[in-house]
Design a protein around this motif. Structure first.
Motif, PDB file in Angstrom:
ATOM      1  N   PRO A  49      -7.016   6.878   3.144  1.00 20.83           N
ATOM      2  CA  PRO A  49      -6.181   8.069   3.306  1.00 20.83           C
ATOM      3  C   PRO A  49      -4.978   8.201   2.364  1.00 20.83           C
ATOM      4  CG  PRO A  49      -5.653   6.486   5.026  1.00 20.83           C
ATOM      5  CD  PRO A  49      -6.828   5.934   4.282  1.00 20.83           C
ATOM      6  N   GLY A  67       2.373   1.177   3.675  1.00 24.99           N
ATOM      7  CA  GLY A  67       3.020  -0.125   3.468  1.00 24.99           C
ATOM      8  C   GLY A  67       2.165  -1.328   3.820  1.00 24.99           C
ATOM      9  N   TRP A  74      -5.105  -2.109   6.526  1.00 25.53           N
ATOM     10  CA  TRP A  74      -4.636  -1.292   7.653  1.00 25.53           C
ATOM     11  C   TRP A  74      -5.490  -0.045   7.883  1.00 25.53           C
ATOM     12  CZ3 TRP A  74       1.486  -1.309   7.517  1.00 25.53           C
ATOM     13  CH2 TRP A  74       1.915  -2.605   7.836  1.00 25.53           C
ATOM     14  N   HIS A  75      -5.633   0.799   6.859  1.00 24.44           N
ATOM     15  CA  HIS A  75      -6.416   2.039   7.049  1.00 24.44           C
ATOM     16  C   HIS A  75      -7.473   2.212   5.972  1.00 24.44           C
ATOM     17  CE1 HIS A  75      -2.155   2.893   8.417  1.00 24.44           C
ATOM     18  NE2 HIS A  75      -2.824   2.817   9.548  1.00 24.44           N
ATOM     19  N   TYR A  76      -7.747   1.129   5.242  1.00 21.96           N
ATOM     20  CA  TYR A  76      -8.904   1.048   4.344  1.00 21.96           C
ATOM     21  C   TYR A  76      -8.819   1.913   3.072  1.00 21.96           C
ATOM     22  CZ  TYR A  76     -10.399  -0.687   8.881  1.00 21.96           C
ATOM     23  OH  TYR A  76     -10.440  -1.330  10.080  1.00 21.96           O
ATOM     24  N   SER A  77      -7.633   2.250   2.636  1.00 24.28           N
ATOM     25  CA  SER A  77      -7.537   2.865   1.306  1.00 24.28           C
ATOM     26  C   SER A  77      -8.032   1.841   0.291  1.00 24.28           C
ATOM     27  CB  SER A  77      -6.091   3.230   0.965  1.00 24.28           C
ATOM     28  OG  SER A  77      -5.670   4.343   1.707  1.00 24.28           O
ATOM     29  N   CYS A 105      -7.142  -1.866   1.421  1.00 24.76           N
ATOM     30  CA  CYS A 105      -6.003  -2.129   2.312  1.00 24.76           C
ATOM     31  C   CYS A 105      -6.514  -2.522   3.704  1.00 24.76           C
ATOM     32  CB  CYS A 105      -5.133  -0.879   2.406  1.00 24.76           C
ATOM     33  SG  CYS A 105      -3.750  -1.090   3.552  1.00 24.76           S
ATOM     34  N   CYS A 108       0.844  -1.194   0.000  1.00 27.74           N
ATOM     35  CA  CYS A 108       0.000   0.000   0.000  1.00 27.74           C
ATOM     36  C   CYS A 108       0.881   1.246   0.000  1.00 27.74           C
ATOM     37  CB  CYS A 108      -0.915  -0.008   1.228  1.00 27.74           C
ATOM     38  SG  CYS A 108      -1.968   1.442   1.320  1.00 27.74           S
ATOM     39  N   HIS A 151       0.258   4.071   0.989  1.00 27.55           N
ATOM     40  CA  HIS A 151       0.050   4.955   2.140  1.00 27.55           C
ATOM     41  C   HIS A 151       1.050   4.700   3.265  1.00 27.55           C
ATOM     42  CE1 HIS A 151      -2.290   5.913   5.967  1.00 27.55           C
ATOM     43  NE2 HIS A 151      -1.958   7.079   5.448  1.00 27.55           N
TER      44      HIS A 151
HETATM   45  S1  FES Z   1      -1.290   1.284   4.876  1.00 25.40           S
HETATM   46 FE1  FES Z   1      -2.878   1.018   3.449  1.00 25.40          FE
HETATM   47  S2  FES Z   1      -4.298   2.505   3.917  1.00 25.40           S
HETATM   48 FE2  FES Z   1      -2.699   2.851   5.315  1.00 25.40          FE
END
Ligand code: FES
Length: 299
Positions: A273, A240, A257-260, A255, A236, A238
């Motif tokens: 994000p 990783g 982790w933070h849903y990108s 993703c 990702c 953003h």
């Molecule tokens: S690491 Fe993928 S959205 Fe933050």
């Protein structure tokens, strides 16, 4: 072993004031409020800068630094050259800086939500120092206004303290980005494979399941749909996150982790994000093998 100055400062501050545990607690609270609550995610992504295709925080931090530098120059001109009538101009510059700092704090908080240990304590220190600078300049502004914009030594002293704080805060912010790579595009240097290179046998690629394959050391995410194979970067952009563990939904992957959300057709992001797309790869099947090569973007 010699350690970097920022690392020594970070260790000292974090260990002294229990910053580490406080940073963790605050980050957890922000994550619960802004990341795990889908209704607030659009606001978070706006503050992250997804709409701008660039992180918003570093854009806004220039405002207080520039405005407060202007105020300092005007104060120095008043004190050293006896220049008159600059008090109001200096006050206005301080006010603009405080407004910019408010935006910087809001955007910085959203970036902080997405970070992790060990950088989170240093980011928290960076935030505390800059919040202190904002408070000092705000106090200086209020006192100046109450004094009909006549500048007193105490007003300048507050600004000087604030300027020292924002300089230190800026140093920590620079260290976080340039030395530790916080909030930078995790795919900035992907440049291979330049020519079509065998990656995996088509028969080994499961249908409709994101699959990670390393090709010439590059982590690439493959998704097979019949004879069609999509390939984008597996890391990702953003922070990783491992996209092979993400949620596949039609032609997008989310993703974990933070849903990108990214399109597997062209690597572009559809939701933040993140503010950077994924590397995009061309694929072709030859003799039952999937071959892949990095595709240059047109814009
Ligand atoms: S690491 Fe993928 S959205 Fe933050």
């Amino acid at each position: 072993m010699q350690r970097d100055l920022d690392e020594r400062i970070d260790t000292a501050v974090a260990n002294l004031a229990g910053i580490r545990s406080t940073a963790k607690g605050v980050r957890k609270w922000l994550t619960g409020a802004f990341l795990e609550m889908p209704t607030l995610r659009p606001l978070k992504n706006f503050l992250n800068g997804t709409w701008l295709e660039h992180p918003l925080h570093p854009v806004l931090t220039d405002v207080p630094i520039g405005a407060w530098t202007t105020a300092m120059v005007l104060d120095i001109a008043t004190a050293v050259f006896g220049a008159r009538n600059l008090g109001k101009a200096s006050g206005i510059a301080i006010g603009i800086g405080v407004l910019g700092a408010s935006g910087s704090i809001a955007t910085g908080m959203m970036d902080f939500t997405d970070t992790d240990e060990p950088e989170d304590s240093m980011i928290f220190t960076h935030a505390l120092v800059n919040a202190a600078a904002t408070l000092l300049f705000t106090t200086s502004y209020v006192l100046r206004q109450r004094n009909n914009w006549r500048t007193e030594p105490s007003h300048v002293a507050l600004s000087l303290l604030g300027y020292a704080a924002v300089t230190f805060g800026g140093f920590l912010g620079g260290s976080l980005v340039y030395r530790r790579g916080v909030m930078v595009n995790r795919n900035a240097y992907r440049a291979t494979p330049k020519d079509f290179t065998p990656a995996i046998a088509l028969a080994e690629l499961p249908e409709d399941k994101p699959t990670l394959v390393e090709v010439q050391g590059e982590p690439i995410l493959f998704v097979r749909r019949g004879e069609r194979v999509y390939a984008v970067g597996a890391v990702c952009s953003h922070y990783g996150g491992p996209l092979e563990k993400g949620k596949l939904n039609g032609t997008t992957v989310e993703c974990p982790w933070h849903y990108s959300v990214f399109s597997i057709r062209d690597g572009r992001y559809l939701r933040g994000p993140t503010t950077s797309p994924l590397p995009l790869y061309e694929t072709r099947v030859h003799d039952g093998q999937v071959h892949v090569k990095l595709q240059q973007r047109q814009n």
